[in-house]
Enzyme design. Sequence first.
Site, PDB file in Angstrom:
ATOM      1  N   HIS A   1      31.540  43.510  43.145  1.00 10.43           N
ATOM      2  CA  HIS A   1      31.114  43.117  44.325  1.00 10.43           C
ATOM      3  C   HIS A   1      29.922  43.744  44.719  1.00 10.43           C
ATOM      4  O   HIS A   1      29.614  45.223  44.539  1.00 10.43           O
ATOM      5  CB  HIS A   1      32.196  43.177  45.709  1.00 10.43           C
ATOM      6  CG  HIS A   1      33.375  42.430  45.674  1.00 10.43           C
ATOM      7  ND1 HIS A   1      34.318  42.432  46.354  1.00 10.43           N
ATOM      8  CD2 HIS A   1      33.872  41.867  44.470  1.00 10.43           C
ATOM      9  CE1 HIS A   1      35.346  41.601  45.939  1.00 10.43           C
ATOM     10  NE2 HIS A   1      35.308  41.573  44.720  1.00 10.43           N
TER      11      HIS A   1
ATOM     12  N   ASP B   1      33.705  40.831  37.920  1.00 13.01           N
ATOM     13  CA  ASP B   1      34.300  41.516  39.313  1.00 13.01           C
ATOM     14  C   ASP B   1      33.638  42.560  39.751  1.00 13.01           C
ATOM     15  O   ASP B   1      34.519  43.474  40.092  1.00 13.01           O
ATOM     16  CB  ASP B   1      35.827  41.345  39.182  1.00 13.01           C
ATOM     17  CG  ASP B   1      36.529  41.225  40.617  1.00 13.01           C
ATOM     18  OD1 ASP B   1      35.999  41.426  41.698  1.00 13.01           O
ATOM     19  OD2 ASP B   1      37.759  41.563  40.680  1.00 13.01           O
TER      20      ASP B   1
ATOM     21  N   HIS C   1      46.250  41.199  52.810  1.00 15.41           N
ATOM     22  CA  HIS C   1      46.071  41.208  51.303  1.00 15.41           C
ATOM     23  C   HIS C   1      47.122  42.051  50.630  1.00 15.41           C
ATOM     24  O   HIS C   1      47.375  43.257  51.043  1.00 15.41           O
ATOM     25  CB  HIS C   1      44.784  41.648  51.227  1.00 15.41           C
ATOM     26  CG  HIS C   1      43.942  41.327  49.669  1.00 15.41           C
ATOM     27  ND1 HIS C   1      44.706  41.808  48.487  1.00 15.41           N
ATOM     28  CD2 HIS C   1      42.864  41.002  49.361  1.00 15.41           C
ATOM     29  CE1 HIS C   1      44.112  41.316  47.255  1.00 15.41           C
ATOM     30  NE2 HIS C   1      42.749  40.936  47.989  1.00 15.41           N
TER      31      HIS C   1
ATOM     32  N   ASP D   1      36.945  33.419  46.620  1.00 17.32           N
ATOM     33  CA  ASP D   1      36.211  34.642  46.592  1.00 17.32           C
ATOM     34  C   ASP D   1      34.394  34.220  45.936  1.00 17.32           C
ATOM     35  O   ASP D   1      34.465  33.872  44.668  1.00 17.32           O
ATOM     36  CB  ASP D   1      36.654  35.717  45.937  1.00 17.32           C
ATOM     37  CG  ASP D   1      36.239  36.807  45.979  1.00 17.32           C
ATOM     38  OD1 ASP D   1      34.846  36.964  45.443  1.00 17.32           O
ATOM     39  OD2 ASP D   1      36.826  38.012  46.112  1.00 17.32           O
TER      40      ASP D   1
ATOM     41  N   GLU E   1      33.996  41.475  51.653  1.00 15.71           N
ATOM     42  CA  GLU E   1      34.543  42.600  50.878  1.00 15.71           C
ATOM     43  C   GLU E   1      33.564  43.027  50.249  1.00 15.71           C
ATOM     44  O   GLU E   1      33.677  43.479  48.998  1.00 15.71           O
ATOM     45  CB  GLU E   1      35.716  42.116  49.981  1.00 15.71           C
ATOM     46  CG  GLU E   1      36.647  41.096  50.594  1.00 15.71           C
ATOM     47  CD  GLU E   1      37.670  40.743  49.307  1.00 15.71           C
ATOM     48  OE1 GLU E   1      36.980  39.966  48.566  1.00 15.71           O
ATOM     49  OE2 GLU E   1      38.957  40.967  49.509  1.00 15.71           O
TER      50      GLU E   1
ATOM     51  N   HIS F   1      46.486  38.267  44.264  1.00 20.73           N
ATOM     52  CA  HIS F   1      45.696  37.810  43.286  1.00 20.73           C
ATOM     53  C   HIS F   1      46.939  37.439  42.175  1.00 20.73           C
ATOM     54  O   HIS F   1      47.897  38.152  42.122  1.00 20.73           O
ATOM     55  CB  HIS F   1      45.010  39.225  42.419  1.00 20.73           C
ATOM     56  CG  HIS F   1      44.177  39.677  43.341  1.00 20.73           C
ATOM     57  ND1 HIS F   1      43.206  40.832  42.695  1.00 20.73           N
ATOM     58  CD2 HIS F   1      43.305  39.315  44.385  1.00 20.73           C
ATOM     59  CE1 HIS F   1      42.369  41.330  43.784  1.00 20.73           C
ATOM     60  NE2 HIS F   1      42.443  40.514  44.549  1.00 20.73           N
TER      61      HIS F   1
ATOM     62  N   HIS G   1      36.537  34.491  50.670  1.00 17.63           N
ATOM     63  CA  HIS G   1      35.904  35.972  50.654  1.00 17.63           C
ATOM     64  C   HIS G   1      34.317  35.924  50.293  1.00 17.63           C
ATOM     65  O   HIS G   1      33.969  35.294  49.268  1.00 17.63           O
ATOM     66  CB  HIS G   1      36.699  36.561  49.782  1.00 17.63           C
ATOM     67  CG  HIS G   1      38.084  37.140  49.902  1.00 17.63           C
ATOM     68  ND1 HIS G   1      38.897  37.556  48.936  1.00 17.63           N
ATOM     69  CD2 HIS G   1      38.549  37.133  50.822  1.00 17.63           C
ATOM     70  CE1 HIS G   1      39.978  37.763  49.414  1.00 17.63           C
ATOM     71  NE2 HIS G   1      39.651  37.474  50.791  1.00 17.63           N
TER      72      HIS G   1
ATOM     73  N   ARG H   1      46.963  50.696  45.754  1.00 20.22           N
ATOM     74  CA  ARG H   1      47.437  51.130  44.531  1.00 20.22           C
ATOM     75  C   ARG H   1      48.802  51.355  44.589  1.00 20.22           C
ATOM     76  O   ARG H   1      49.488  51.426  43.610  1.00 20.22           O
ATOM     77  CB  ARG H   1      46.424  52.278  44.011  1.00 20.22           C
ATOM     78  CG  ARG H   1      45.351  51.875  43.426  1.00 20.22           C
ATOM     79  CD  ARG H   1      44.403  52.964  43.378  1.00 20.22           C
ATOM     80  NE  ARG H   1      43.021  52.878  44.106  1.00 20.22           N
ATOM     81  CZ  ARG H   1      42.267  51.892  43.737  1.00 20.22           C
ATOM     82  NH1 ARG H   1      42.337  51.013  42.737  1.00 20.22           N
ATOM     83  NH2 ARG H   1      41.070  51.722  44.506  1.00 20.22           N
TER      84      ARG H   1
ATOM     85  N   TYR I   1      46.537  45.406  45.073  1.00 22.55           N
ATOM     86  CA  TYR I   1      46.203  44.926  43.650  1.00 22.55           C
ATOM     87  C   TYR I   1      47.213  45.192  42.342  1.00 22.55           C
ATOM     88  O   TYR I   1      47.358  44.634  41.342  1.00 22.55           O
ATOM     89  CB  TYR I   1      44.905  45.799  43.244  1.00 22.55           C
ATOM     90  CG  TYR I   1      43.563  45.805  44.039  1.00 22.55           C
ATOM     91  CD1 TYR I   1      43.201  44.643  44.396  1.00 22.55           C
ATOM     92  CD2 TYR I   1      43.155  46.687  44.313  1.00 22.55           C
ATOM     93  CE1 TYR I   1      42.209  44.580  45.321  1.00 22.55           C
ATOM     94  CE2 TYR I   1      41.910  47.002  45.044  1.00 22.55           C
ATOM     95  CZ  TYR I   1      41.523  45.775  45.544  1.00 22.55           C
ATOM     96  OH  TYR I   1      40.428  45.718  46.214  1.00 22.55           O
TER      97      TYR I   1
ATOM     98  N   GLU J   1      44.176  33.649  45.404  1.00 22.34           N
ATOM     99  CA  GLU J   1      42.754  34.137  45.386  1.00 22.34           C
ATOM    100  C   GLU J   1      42.048  33.547  44.084  1.00 22.34           C
ATOM    101  O   GLU J   1      42.619  33.632  42.954  1.00 22.34           O
ATOM    102  CB  GLU J   1      42.497  35.553  45.436  1.00 22.34           C
ATOM    103  CG  GLU J   1      41.043  35.743  45.633  1.00 22.34           C
ATOM    104  CD  GLU J   1      40.809  37.113  46.245  1.00 22.34           C
ATOM    105  OE1 GLU J   1      41.677  37.913  46.434  1.00 22.34           O
ATOM    106  OE2 GLU J   1      39.621  37.539  45.956  1.00 22.34           O
TER     107      GLU J   1
ATOM    108  N   HIS K   1      33.923  36.218  42.796  1.00 25.49           N
ATOM    109  CA  HIS K   1      34.827  35.976  41.655  1.00 25.49           C
ATOM    110  C   HIS K   1      34.606  34.699  41.012  1.00 25.49           C
ATOM    111  O   HIS K   1      34.638  34.536  39.724  1.00 25.49           O
ATOM    112  CB  HIS K   1      36.403  35.965  42.255  1.00 25.49           C
ATOM    113  CG  HIS K   1      36.740  37.148  42.585  1.00 25.49           C
ATOM    114  ND1 HIS K   1      38.057  37.323  43.072  1.00 25.49           N
ATOM    115  CD2 HIS K   1      36.106  38.331  42.625  1.00 25.49           C
ATOM    116  CE1 HIS K   1      38.084  38.686  43.632  1.00 25.49           C
ATOM    117  NE2 HIS K   1      37.177  39.096  43.021  1.00 25.49           N
TER     118      HIS K   1
HETATM  119 ZN    ZN Z   1      37.029  41.029  43.500  1.00 23.10          ZN
HETATM  120 FE    FE Z   2      38.299  38.911  47.161  1.00 23.70          FE
HETATM  121 FE    FE Z   3      41.404  40.079  46.361  1.00 23.11          FE
END
Ligand code: ZN
Ligand code: FE
Ligand code: FE
Length: 277
Positions: A226, A224, A67, A176, A256, A107, A211, A37, A70, A142, A179
């Site tokens: 998981h 989205d 990664h 993913d 993940e 992303h 993923h 974040r 976000y 991704e 996703h």
């Molecule tokens: Zn996700």
């Molecule tokens: Fe992912």
């Molecule tokens: Fe991701």
Amino acid sequence: MLHIGCHLSAAKGFFAMGETALSLGADTFQFFTRNPRGSKAKPLDPLDAQRLNVLALEHGFAPLIAHAPYTINPCSASDQTREFAREAMADDLTRLEATPNNFYNFHPGSHVGQGVETGIRLIAETLNTILQPEQTTVVLLETMAGKGSEIGGKFEELREILDRVTLSDRMGVCLDTCHVYDAGYDIVNDLDGVLTAFDRVIGLSRLKAVHINDSIFGLGSHKDRHAKIGEGKIGTDAFGRIINHPALRSLPFCLETPNDLAGYKAEIELLRDLYRE
Ligand code: ZN
Ligand code: FE
Ligand code: FE
């Protein structure tokens, strides 16, 4: 052999992540390059990075996945937000040369009302600014759930980004499972059809990592969220087909799922049991 790992905390450094991965029966892992974040990256410890490189080599690790946070949005409508994405990503790529020949996954971003075409153009512009011919890291787009104005919920959108990147051979895609299922690709009932579409639109040679996540919500939900393997709408049988599929079985898979380390260890064991050597 199945190459599998999970997302790990980078708080204790590179070597600690490598040791944790080994203790879970993993031979790859993913970590955030900086607070997911926040914006600040910890100072790089070259010795720690080097110790991980040695460990990974000794134990035959598959490529690792760094990664991006976000919060970056390379196709924001705000110049300042786009500039921040450029700076953070360029800095990440420089730092990743301390752990060379791995992946940097991000992303693609949200176009926030500017439209898909503008979003795609801005993402490609960002990549054309930050990619360096001498870098060893391969940057992965991704596949996304298509939540809100997210770009990357359709294979065609990823294709268009790749088409506009000059150093295209430094680019790949990370699929993913949560996703793509949320985006409407039915990997449960028609895995072959989805991978055929991926090959036709993007090209399977671009697919570098997976993923592996179950999904709380159903096909095409664009949510989205998981779930643990076998506790969502995709289900254990489908994951058995996914990890064994000829087009996927040699790629690194990374969990993940919402888990602590013991949960990850159990999922890694489960998936290794489902893998046909
Ligand atoms: Zn996700
Ligand atoms: Fe992912
Ligand atoms: Fe991701």
